[in-house]
Design an enzyme around this catalytic site. Structure first.
Site, PDB file in Angstrom:
ATOM      1  N   LYS A 103      -4.057  34.198  -7.357  1.00  0.00           N
ATOM      2  CA  LYS A 103      -2.826  33.543  -7.134  1.00  0.00           C
ATOM      3  C   LYS A 103      -1.749  33.381  -8.194  1.00  0.00           C
ATOM      4  CE  LYS A 103      -4.367  28.661  -8.039  1.00  0.00           C
ATOM      5  NZ  LYS A 103      -3.376  28.125  -9.089  1.00  0.00           N
ATOM      6  N   HIS A 123     -13.139  38.004 -18.982  1.00  0.00           N
ATOM      7  CA  HIS A 123     -12.338  39.150 -19.636  1.00  0.00           C
ATOM      8  C   HIS A 123     -12.486  39.141 -21.135  1.00  0.00           C
ATOM      9  CE1 HIS A 123     -10.370  38.766 -15.691  1.00  0.00           C
ATOM     10  NE2 HIS A 123      -9.575  39.760 -16.150  1.00  0.00           N
TER      11      HIS A 123
END
Lengths: 188, 290
Positions: free
Chosen positions: A105, A36
């Site tokens: 998650k 990212h």
């Protein structure tokens, strides 16, 4: 279980319902903290970013990989990592690359849900720690970029075969199963 | 419990790392099965089912059950020589390659990966010297998902046990799905700030079926177990009746003006293994009361 095929169209993801259990077949790439950071830095600097990110199914995962005889990389274990670490960068990341699905998650922030709604992107919850099961759906990497970031942080690419089970936990309208659970928690 | 002939220490530690990575401690497996029996939420059922299936595959294939093979935390208790630290480091280096474990350690500032799970201050080893005639080496693999949820609060004594219980409950609820519930909540009460956090983690080494002898602590563990599981957070934070498999509390004397409380959550894959070396025999198990 519903089987979906990547690359996913906006129509495909908008058709997915909250709580539905799916498995993904087709191209998926991994990306966590460092992917990212670097990808957005590269965009800012006008540098080229690997094409696999465009319209991607992005897996928040730092796999254990093992290099086999022909130089290819085989997955040993590859469950999801905690998505919330990417909360800050994800809204821009989704918009920049037109991400269609995120597998992870623990869920993501309201800001991320808003970006998902705007672009047409879903969040698919993988069962944390179920690394051997998910490795079966990944098998051998089709390519890897940015291996200098280290094994967990590299941009691994796979042609998945029924990667699952995954729960549609944030739909493309920004509705979140996590928020629903939180709103109904018994806190006394 | 398995008893084997003594091998060199490096090999004993390699055995521990392999067992911890590939075989879920039996007490956690039993607790998970019990949870699957009482769980009413279908999404939660699917999560528990996926976990148990993964555990079976990992053991059968000899693969790490989770890709986050964590930071191995070692506890060495009994009589020992300082050279044991070198043996443990060598075992970590070898096992990273051979099992394989994911190379997790990086420089905290420039973030480059050491590639071998070593680096400054690693491996993390706690030494507990005693007058016993054995050497016990225990390891716990601590992943970042759960470790990142660690909290310490220096409460005021006037906050009392209500303050302590509320802090523990809120820490688990705020963590949500991030530490991969249903796991174990490790708690330290008292001590100093550093000892308190160490106790919270050490508590996770304790088997769930170990019966706490301190009546007050046992009651607190039971109350928290019920309160947390009644919250509805559920496996992976997706809702359900199963948020924790157990609560483990340790306490130590503290300053009269302090009331430290620390919470260290263990994910469902609280992976532990222990070797008790006595003479030419090694007794292997998957939990220890430290």
């Amino acid at each position: 279980m519903k089987y979906i095929e990547a690359p996913l169209s906006e129509k495909d993801v908008r058709a997915l319902k909250l709580g539905e259990i799916v498995a993904v077949t087709g191209p998926v790439c991994t990306g966590r903290d460092e992917v990212h950071i670097r990808a957005l830095e590269y965009v800012d600097e006008g540098k080229e970013v690997p094409g696999c990110l465009n319209g991607a199914v992005l897996y928040h995962c730092g796999p254990i990989m093992k290099q086999i005889e022909n130089g290819k990389w085989m997955v040993v274990a590859a469950g999801p990592t905690t998505s919330a670490r990417m909360n800050k960068l994800e809204p821009r990341f989704i918009k920049e690359f037109g991400i269609r699905a995120i597998i992870g998650k623990g869920g993501m922030s309201k800001e991320v849900c808003n970006a998902m709604k705007e672009v047409g992107c879903v969040y698919l919850a993988a069962t944390g720690g179920a690394a051997v099961t998910y490795a079966e759906g990944l098998s051998v990497a089709s390519n890897v970029d940015w291996l200098d970031l280290g094994m967990p942080e590299a941009l691994w690419q796979f042609n998945t075969n029924k990667l699952g089970p995954l729960v549609v936990a944030i739909d493309a309208e920004g509705n979140s199963l996590y928020e629903q659970v939180r709103a109904n928690l018994k806190l006394d | 419990m398995v008893i084997k002939l003594l091998e060199p220490t490096v090999e004993v530690v390699e055995n521990l790392l392999r067992v911890a990575n590939t075989k879920l401690p039996a007490d956690i497996g039993w607790a998970m099965e019990a949870a699957a029996g009482w769980e009413r939420n279908p999404t939660a059922q699917s999560q528990l089912g996926a976990i148990m299936e993964n555990v079976r595959k990992a053991e059968h294939l000899g693969k790490p059950m989770c890709q986050d093979t964590g930071i191995p935390i070692f506890y060495v208790r009994g009589k020992f020589d300082s050279s044991i630290a070198d043996d443990i480091a060598e075992a970590v280096r070898n096992s990273t390659k051979n099992i394989p474990m994911r190379p997790n350690t990086v420089d905290p500032i420039i973030r480059t990966n050491f590639g071998n799970n070593l680096g400054n201050g690693m491996p993390c080893i706690h030494f507990i010297p005693t007058k016993d005639d054995f050497t016990e080496i225990s390891v716990m693999l601590k992943g970042a998902g759960s470790e990142n949820m660690t909290r310490l609060k220096m409460l005021n004594p006037a906050d009392g046990m209500k303050g302590v219980m509320d802090f523990i409950f809120e820490s688990v609820i705020d963590a949500g799905g991030r530490p991969c519930p249903p796991g174990i909540v490790g708690v330290g009460i008292g001590g100093t700030a550093d000892e308190c956090t160490a106790m919270a983690k050490r508590a996770l080494m304790e088997p769930l079926d170990y019966e706490e002898p301190d009546e007050e602590i046992r009651q607190m563990e039971e109350d928290l177990f019920v309160r947390i599981n009644s919250s509805g957070l559920g496996p992976m934070g997706l809702g359900g009746d199963t948020t924790v498999l157990g609560v483990k509390i340790r306490k130590a004397a503290c300053h009269t003006a302090s009331l430290p409380v620390a919470v260290n959550i263990g994910c469902w894959a609280t992976r532990r293994a222990c070797a008790k070396i006595m003479g030419d025999k090694v007794e292997y198990s998957q939990g220890a009361v430290l």
